[in-house]
Each structure stands twice: as structure tokens, then as C-alpha cells.
Enzyme design. Structure first.
Site, PDB file in Angstrom:
ATOM      1  N   TYR A   1       0.838  -1.203   0.000  1.00 52.18           N
ATOM      2  CA  TYR A   1       0.000   0.000   0.000  1.00 52.18           C
ATOM      3  C   TYR A   1       0.870   1.248   0.000  1.00 52.18           C
ATOM      4  O   TYR A   1       2.030   1.238   0.405  1.00 52.18           O
ATOM      5  CB  TYR A   1      -0.937   0.015   1.212  1.00 52.18           C
ATOM      6  CG  TYR A   1      -0.257   0.223   2.544  1.00 52.18           C
ATOM      7  CD1 TYR A   1      -0.074   1.509   3.070  1.00 52.18           C
ATOM      8  CD2 TYR A   1       0.204  -0.855   3.299  1.00 52.18           C
ATOM      9  CE1 TYR A   1       0.539   1.703   4.299  1.00 52.18           C
ATOM     10  CE2 TYR A   1       0.818  -0.671   4.529  1.00 52.18           C
ATOM     11  CZ  TYR A   1       0.982   0.609   5.026  1.00 52.18           C
ATOM     12  OH  TYR A   1       1.595   0.798   6.245  1.00 52.18           O
ATOM     13  N   CYS A   2       0.277   2.340  -0.481  1.00 53.16           N
ATOM     14  CA  CYS A   2       0.897   3.659  -0.413  1.00 53.16           C
ATOM     15  C   CYS A   2      -0.221   4.679  -0.201  1.00 53.16           C
ATOM     16  O   CYS A   2      -1.362   4.312   0.067  1.00 53.16           O
ATOM     17  CB  CYS A   2       1.718   3.955  -1.668  1.00 53.16           C
ATOM     18  SG  CYS A   2       0.760   3.932  -3.206  1.00 53.16           S
ATOM     19  N   THR A   3       0.077   5.953  -0.342  1.00 58.29           N
ATOM     20  CA  THR A   3      -0.899   6.986  -0.007  1.00 58.29           C
ATOM     21  C   THR A   3      -2.130   6.943  -0.898  1.00 58.29           C
ATOM     22  O   THR A   3      -3.259   6.893  -0.422  1.00 58.29           O
ATOM     23  CB  THR A   3      -0.251   8.381  -0.090  1.00 58.29           C
ATOM     24  OG1 THR A   3       0.925   8.398   0.706  1.00 58.29           O
ATOM     25  CG2 THR A   3      -1.211   9.455   0.390  1.00 58.29           C
TER      26      THR A   3
ATOM     27  N   GLY B   1      -1.950   5.199  -4.324  1.00 61.93           N
ATOM     28  CA  GLY B   1      -1.935   4.082  -5.256  1.00 61.93           C
ATOM     29  C   GLY B   1      -0.849   4.075  -6.303  1.00 61.93           C
ATOM     30  O   GLY B   1      -0.457   3.011  -6.786  1.00 61.93           O
TER      31      GLY B   1
ATOM     32  N   VAL C   1      -4.259   4.399   0.771  1.00 69.69           N
ATOM     33  CA  VAL C   1      -4.770   4.646   2.122  1.00 69.69           C
ATOM     34  C   VAL C   1      -5.915   5.654   2.098  1.00 69.69           C
ATOM     35  O   VAL C   1      -6.861   5.561   2.889  1.00 69.69           O
ATOM     36  CB  VAL C   1      -3.634   5.153   3.041  1.00 69.69           C
ATOM     37  CG1 VAL C   1      -4.157   5.433   4.440  1.00 69.69           C
ATOM     38  CG2 VAL C   1      -2.495   4.144   3.091  1.00 69.69           C
TER      39      VAL C   1
END
Length: 324
Positions: free
Chosen positions: A177-179, A181, A206
Site C-alpha cells: 500500500y501507499c498513499t 496508489g 490509504v
């Protein structure tokens, strides 16, 4: 009546034949609107962070979706009180997020929805991989996530080598995951190339998880590359306990500041009491520097951009401040 604003986070991987023409069209459309933004466009597509007066933000979203290349773009929207970037910035950037190596974007990990992600978290079967920088996950991350001690996105290809040595790619399922995508879009081909057979990426990052699931399995706040710096992932649940500590007194704090020593200017975590006591500096040595700017408490912890951490290197993705 008080004006209302939107913060938009978005990206779209698509072929753009003439990115410089696209940049010019963006600038022309935005020039008379009450908006601010940091948008990067290349042959790979678009990566943007945007704020604007609600009617003007709506105009922009409609305009972009009517463009042939971007008709399927998805926007993640937060409600804010004012613009959160200093100006309108629309630039060419060869890599939408600077990974520093060529990747085959046709090879992608499986996208899973925020709800599917939440359910898989509860299975406790996968390695949960945070592909953000260390100063981001320090103030917030998923429970039980693997948190690489990495300062720029360019370090992640080397980390993939290390990960493949530490665990069996054939049998280790990975949820990344990241902020918002885009870093997962670029990093998932790297993990697949290293032999990982079962890789998932959180669709919408997220931000989407917070909007669709809520706080859920998330701890702390979300680091963002704009004037807010840290936000709760669920707008309806703003009172989030800090998971990080003040660098001076170790009391809980999730407030980042730029050091008032102009020659340092590093981001550091600090509580309200210590930031005043140390006059905006990250340490005693910096407080004695001859080039300490006067600490202005009325600015809050708004980034000081002249030499912000996110502008350290022209060759790192952190120069863009547009990682989502």
C-alpha cells in the site's frame, strides 16, 4: 458565506502522446480559477494533487474526464478550508513517481478494494508492505505492517532484492500500500520480477481505505505532501492519537516542522511546547546557527518551502512532493 474547498488526489496511467501540449492545456484551463496544484504529466500519464474552490474543482474534474485519455480517471476528494499549495504548478516529469528504473507497467499486482483489503488484513496471512518513505510511515501505518527504513522511493528496487532474500517469494503473499496508489502501480512490477507470486495492491491507497472503510486497522495519521502534512484518514474521526514522538521530549506528537535553521530546514517531529521552547529548531546546534529564521507560531506547522526536505534532490522523487 465561507467558501468551501476540495483537496483532490488522483493519477492515471495511460499513453500520452504529447505531454507538453497537455501541460499547456492544463495551464490555460486553470489560470483564472481559484485553485492551486502540483501536477506532473508525462508519456506515462498524469499524477496530481490539487486544491480548489469547490465549483472550480468540479469544473476541473469534469474537464479532465471529458479528455479522451483521462475519461476513466478517479478522484479522491477531501473537504478543506483553503488552498493547500502555494501556486499552480503543472510540469513534465518523465517518471510520475521517481523509482529510478524501467518497469513494465503491463505487469501489475492484483488490485483489491479497500473492503477486500480490510478483510485480508484480518486473515493475518500476508506480509503487509508499506511502500512509502520512513518519515511518512513514522506518523501513521497499518497495524503489523512491514516498514522499510527508506527515505526515497528510488531505494525500493534495492529493497525488493533484500525482501526476496529474507522471505520465499514463491510462498510469501504480499499486500502493498501507499498513499493514493501510484507508487504501488510502479513497484508491483518490481516485486513480480523478483519472483513474488501472490502480490496485491490497495486500490486507491490509504486515502480510499479511509474514505470507504474508516480508520479500521490504520494507526495514527496520514502524511500528505501539501500544507496539511498530516491528516486523519477518516474525516469523521479527526481525533487520532499520535503514534510518533517529539524529537526533543519524546511526548506523543504527529506534527512535522521544518527546522528554523535555514542551513538545515529538515522535517522533524515536535510537540507544541518544545517548538516554542526551541524556537522552531530541531536541536541545540541548529538553534545556535547564525542563519536561524524567526519562528512564526502564526504559521502553525505549514511547510517552509525554500529548501524543504521535499526539494533536497532534483534526482529524487521527493523533489516533486507529489507522491500519492
Amino acid at each position: 458565506m465561507e467558501k468551501k474547498y476540495y483537496a483532490l488526489a488522483y493519477y492515471y496511467i495511460t499513453r500520452v502522446d504529447n505531454p507538453h501540449e497537455e501541460i499547456a492545456l492544463h495551464k490555460k484551463f486553470l489560470e483564472d480559477l481559484d485553485v492551486s496544484c502540483r501536477i506532473y504529466i508525462s508519456e506515462q500519464g498524469i499524477n496530481g494533487q490539487f486544491s480548489g474552490y469547490e465549483p472550480h474543482a468540479e469544473l476541473y474534474m469534469q474537464w479532465l474526464k471529458e479528455r479522451p485519455n483521462f475519461s476513466k480517471i478517479k478522484f479522491k476528494i477531501h473537504h478543506i478550508k483553503e488552498n493547500i499549495f502555494p501556486r499552480i504548478t503543472v510540469k513534465y516529469r518523465k517518471e510520475l513517481a521517481a523509482l529510478g528504473c524501467e518497469v513494465d507497467l503491463s505487469k501489475q499486482a492484483k488490485h483489491i478494494s479497500p473492503q477486500e483489503w480490510h478483510e485480508k488484513l484480518q486473515e493475518n496471512r500476508c506480509l503487509i508492505l508499506d511502500v512509502r518513505n520512513n518519515y511518512e510511515w513514522k506518523i501513521g501505518h497499518f497495524d503489523n505492517a512491514t516498514l522499510p527504513d527508506i527515505q526515497t522511493f528510488r531505494e525500493f528496487p534495492e529493497y525488493a532484492e533484500k525482501l526476496a532474500q529474507e522471505c520465499d517469494p514463491e510462498t510469501t503473499p504480499v499486500m502493498m500500500y501507499c498513499t493514493g496508489g501510484i507508487r504501488c502501480e510502479l513497484y508491483s512490477p518490481v516485486l513480480l520480477e523478483k519472483g513474488f507470486k501472490e502480490v496485491y495492491q490497495l486500490d486507491g491507497g490509504v486515502i480510499a481505505y479511509g474514505q470507504q472503510v474508516g480508520t479500521g486497522k490504520w494507526l495514527g495519521k496520514l502524511f500528505v505532501f501539501d500544507d496539511r502534512l498530516a491528516i486523519p484518514i477518516d474525516e469523521s474521526d479527526p481525533d487520532v492519537a499520535p503514534i510518533a514522538e517529539c524529537c526533543h521530549c519524546q511526548t506523543p506528537s504527529d506534527a512535522y516542522y521544518n527546522c528554523a535553521n535555514t542551513d538545515c530546514n529538515a522535517l522533524f517531529l515536535c510537540c507544541d511546547e518544545c517548538i516554542h521552547q526551541h524556537q522552531g529548531c530541531c536541536g541545540e546546534e541548529c538553534s545556535q546557527s547564525p542563519r536561524v529564521r524567526k519562528f512564526d507560531s502564526s504559521r502553525g506547522n505549514k511547510p517552509f518551502r525554500r529548501a524543504h526536505l521535499c526539494e533536497i534532490s532534483e534526482n529524487s522523487e521527493s523533489a516533486s512532493c507529489c507522491l500519492i
